[in-house]
Design a protein around this motif. Sequence first.
Motif, PDB file in Angstrom:
ATOM      1  N   ASN A 288       0.811  -1.235   0.027  1.00  0.00           N
ATOM      2  CA  ASN A 288      -0.006   0.089  -0.153  1.00  0.00           C
ATOM      3  C   ASN A 288       1.010   1.189  -0.201  1.00  0.00           C
ATOM      4  O   ASN A 288       0.828   1.888   1.215  1.00  0.00           O
TER       5      ASN A 288
ATOM      6  N   THR B  85      -0.286   4.913   0.770  1.00  0.00           N
ATOM      7  CA  THR B  85      -1.678   5.210   0.056  1.00  0.00           C
ATOM      8  C   THR B  85      -2.719   5.083   1.260  1.00  0.00           C
ATOM      9  O   THR B  85      -3.871   5.495   1.058  1.00  0.00           O
TER      10      THR B  85
ATOM     11  N   SER C 174      -4.956   5.834   4.958  1.00  0.00           N
ATOM     12  CA  SER C 174      -5.277   6.831   5.777  1.00  0.00           C
ATOM     13  C   SER C 174      -4.551   7.038   7.124  1.00  0.00           C
ATOM     14  O   SER C 174      -4.356   8.154   7.791  1.00  0.00           O
TER      15      SER C 174
ATOM     16  N   ALA D 237      -3.764  -1.355  -2.553  1.00  0.00           N
ATOM     17  CA  ALA D 237      -4.036  -0.432  -3.415  1.00  0.00           C
ATOM     18  C   ALA D 237      -4.330  -0.957  -4.815  1.00  0.00           C
ATOM     19  O   ALA D 237      -3.727  -1.896  -5.190  1.00  0.00           O
TER      20      ALA D 237
ATOM     21  N   THR E   8      -6.327   4.776  -5.444  1.00  0.00           N
ATOM     22  CA  THR E   8      -7.414   4.289  -4.872  1.00  0.00           C
ATOM     23  C   THR E   8      -6.964   3.066  -3.959  1.00  0.00           C
ATOM     24  O   THR E   8      -5.893   2.402  -4.524  1.00  0.00           O
ATOM     25  N   THR E   9      -7.606   2.784  -3.074  1.00  0.00           N
ATOM     26  CA  THR E   9      -6.935   1.694  -2.215  1.00  0.00           C
ATOM     27  C   THR E   9      -8.424   1.033  -1.761  1.00  0.00           C
ATOM     28  O   THR E   9      -9.272   1.648  -1.111  1.00  0.00           O
TER      29      THR E   9
ATOM     30  N   THR F  74     -10.833   4.014  -0.365  1.00  0.00           N
ATOM     31  CA  THR F  74     -10.529   5.434  -0.261  1.00  0.00           C
ATOM     32  C   THR F  74      -9.800   5.699  -1.561  1.00  0.00           C
ATOM     33  O   THR F  74      -9.293   5.158  -2.151  1.00  0.00           O
TER      34      THR F  74
ATOM     35  N   SER G 279      -6.641   8.589  -2.640  1.00  0.00           N
ATOM     36  CA  SER G 279      -5.764   9.777  -2.214  1.00  0.00           C
ATOM     37  C   SER G 279      -5.289  10.467  -3.345  1.00  0.00           C
ATOM     38  O   SER G 279      -5.131  10.175  -4.514  1.00  0.00           O
TER      39      SER G 279
ATOM     40  N   TYR H  98      -2.018  13.190  -4.319  1.00  0.00           N
ATOM     41  CA  TYR H  98      -0.793  13.703  -4.103  1.00  0.00           C
ATOM     42  C   TYR H  98      -0.444  15.170  -5.015  1.00  0.00           C
ATOM     43  O   TYR H  98      -0.510  14.921  -6.138  1.00  0.00           O
TER      44      TYR H  98
ATOM     45  N   LYS I 224       1.385  14.268  -0.285  1.00  0.00           N
ATOM     46  CA  LYS I 224       0.167  13.623   0.118  1.00  0.00           C
ATOM     47  C   LYS I 224      -0.881  14.908   0.433  1.00  0.00           C
ATOM     48  O   LYS I 224      -0.597  15.679   1.547  1.00  0.00           O
TER      49      LYS I 224
ATOM     50  N   THR J 263      -6.592  11.611   2.052  1.00  0.00           N
ATOM     51  CA  THR J 263      -7.182  10.227   1.843  1.00  0.00           C
ATOM     52  C   THR J 263      -8.515  10.082   2.203  1.00  0.00           C
ATOM     53  O   THR J 263      -8.613  10.427   3.400  1.00  0.00           O
TER      54      THR J 263
END
Length: 370
Positions: free
Chosen positions: A213, A237, A239, A251, A266-267, A272, A274, A276, A287, A290
């Motif tokens: 991740n 990635t 939270s 991820a 996305t994860t 979620t 994220s 960056y 970042k 998230t």
Amino acid sequence: MGNKKYVAYVGTYTHGNSKGIQVYDVDVENGKLIERGEVKVSNASHTAVSKNGKFLYSIEDEGVAVFQRDAHGDLTRINSVGIDGMRGCFLATDVDGRYLYVAGYHDGKVTVVHTHKDGSLGRIMDGVFHKGLGSVAERNFRPHVNCVRPTPDNKYLCAVDNGIDQIKIYRINKRRHKLELVDILRCPRESGPRIIRFSADGKYAYILFELSNEIKVYSYDGSGENPEFELLQSVSTLSKKHDKDAIHNAASGLALAPDGKHLFCTTAGENTVSMYEVDAETGLLEKKFTLPISGDYPKDLVIFPDNQHIAIANHASNTITTFKVDYDKNIIVMNDKPHNVETPNSIHMWPVPQDFEAVKPLSDEEYDEQ
């Protein structure tokens, strides 16, 4: 963007009610997708478009299919070819438009298919099976090529192997139409590299790792005799940095905004997205957020051409969710009701071609006979 018309294509699995590729008109200004129709393709898990925008390629059970795109973005099947292996999972075209690259997750194979000027797919030019043992028992300790992508200078092909934690770098020999292994980017054990993308200027590579991740940032230099990748940064990635339940997360999607200023991923698991911020000089990531995506198991995402909206394909909840990005507050706001799409696996957005020549479409009977 001007007055360009954009169309979105969602590749789906077809073991239920889905037919294959879901087609949407794109309302760029409002960040919305308008359902148009479906195109019949068996398990169209991933799609790619030719460099001139006139043709769309799709994974299918039988191998790979190609469609002509008209001025509205509608699809007309041209032909299909087998790939002498198990069903692929990812497609990419080269910069010159001569080859279509196919990643084989199930059999660990990289396949090169010749593409003709009229859009039709030709014969297989090369096929390379990866070898080696991985470190994750659930993945059967064997190669799984999850992504293939040529370097921006079109000198090399990067084959991301999720099963053996490697990115194999092949030289593209255009005289012999063969792939020649020149280097291996070895990743941490059990990291599970999934996707590679390059910055618009071609100086940096971003690799998404499914199991650890994280995103790793590499510099890329193809000016020498052999390619050079140097690790610059690793960012999470998730939270929560030290989430005890991180083993249940994966991820999944990676997209670079059209302006190159932001990278999104996305994860799945924590479900979620994220964002960056990309440093234009160094390629490094910072970042910004998230946040939850109001869906289950996000497999892929796409950034709208205005850089202000995103759409996410949620595989397990059978939905596409769209959001407006607030870069000042570092938040996303859902701006439309979720679209119901059965088992979406990939989502792409492209402008329609400016000119085209129509071809005779295949009937459903002709398609079924292929």
